[in-house]
Write a protein that holds these residues in place. Structure first.
Motif, PDB file in Angstrom:
ATOM      1  N   SER A  11       0.845  -1.182   0.000  1.00 30.67           N
ATOM      2  CA  SER A  11       0.000   0.000   0.000  1.00 30.67           C
ATOM      3  C   SER A  11       0.881   1.232   0.000  1.00 30.67           C
ATOM      4  N   ARG A  38      -2.718  -6.390 -14.826  1.00 28.10           N
ATOM      5  CA  ARG A  38      -3.366  -6.136 -13.544  1.00 28.10           C
ATOM      6  C   ARG A  38      -4.868  -6.323 -13.679  1.00 28.10           C
ATOM      7  N   THR A  90      -4.802   0.744  -8.123  1.00 28.88           N
ATOM      8  CA  THR A  90      -5.092  -0.339  -7.193  1.00 28.88           C
ATOM      9  C   THR A  90      -5.591  -1.558  -7.946  1.00 28.88           C
ATOM     10  N   VAL A  92      -4.625  -6.229  -8.392  1.00 29.91           N
ATOM     11  CA  VAL A  92      -3.674  -7.324  -8.258  1.00 29.91           C
ATOM     12  C   VAL A  92      -2.834  -7.343  -9.532  1.00 29.91           C
ATOM     13  N   THR A 109       0.329 -10.071  -7.000  1.00 30.05           N
ATOM     14  CA  THR A 109       0.647  -9.330  -5.790  1.00 30.05           C
ATOM     15  C   THR A 109      -0.226  -8.081  -5.748  1.00 30.05           C
ATOM     16  N   GLN A 110      -0.743  -7.771  -4.580  1.00 30.41           N
ATOM     17  CA  GLN A 110      -1.684  -6.667  -4.425  1.00 30.41           C
ATOM     18  C   GLN A 110      -0.950  -5.333  -4.343  1.00 30.41           C
ATOM     19  N   THR A 112      -1.992  -1.304  -3.693  1.00 33.03           N
ATOM     20  CA  THR A 112      -3.078  -0.419  -3.295  1.00 33.03           C
ATOM     21  C   THR A 112      -2.568   1.007  -3.245  1.00 33.03           C
TER      22      THR A 112
END
Length: 115
Positions: A11, A38, A90, A92, A109-110, A112
Motif C-alpha cells: 500500500s 493487472r 489499485t 492485483v 501481488t496486491q 493499493t
C-alpha cells in the motif's frame, strides 16, 4: 516446474512509488516476452507493460510515462517500477511469460494506491 513469483506489492499513498519483481524459474525464458498485467475488482485483466526478448517494450495507455518495465539479461527477473501511483492503480498485479503456444502466469501481488 515453471514458476513465476511476484513480490514488492503493498500500500502506498498517491504520488508514491513501488517496485515489483517477478522471479521466473523452471524454464528458459530468453525467447519469451515478459510482462505485467493487472486486475482491479470488478474489472477485466488489462496489460500494464511487456518487454520482448529484443528489448522492445509496450505500455498500457494509463501507465505510460509513470511505469517502467525492465529485465535482467536472462529474462528470469522482471521488474516494474511504478512512480506517481494513483488510487486507480489499485489492483492485483500479475507477471506473465509468453512464447506461443506457451504462456505462464504468477499468482499476483496486491498493489493499493491510497489517498
Amino acid at each position: 516446474q515453471v514458476q513465476l513469483v511476484e513480490s514488492g506489492g503493498g500500500s502506498v499513498q498517491a504520488g508514491g512509488s513501488l517496485r515489483l519483481s517477478c522471479a521466473a524459474s523452471g524454464h528458459t525464458f530468453r525467447t519469451y516476452t515478459m510482462g505485467w498485467s493487472r486486475q482491479a475488482p470488478g474489472k477485466e485483466r488489462e496489460l500494464v507493460a511487456s518487454v520482448s526478448r529484443g528489448g522492445n517494450s509496450i505500455y498500457g495507455d494509463s501507465v505510460k510515462g509513470r511505469f517502467t518495465i525492465s529485465t535482467d539479461n536472462t529474462m528470469t527477473t522482471v521488474y516494474l517500477q511504478m512512480n506517481s501511483l494513483k488510487r486507480e492503480d489499485t489492483a492485483v498485479y500479475y507477471c506473465n511469460a509468453y512464447a506461443y503456444p506457451r504462456e505462464y502466469w504468477g499468482k499476483g501481488t496486491q498493489v493499493t494506491g491510497s489517498t
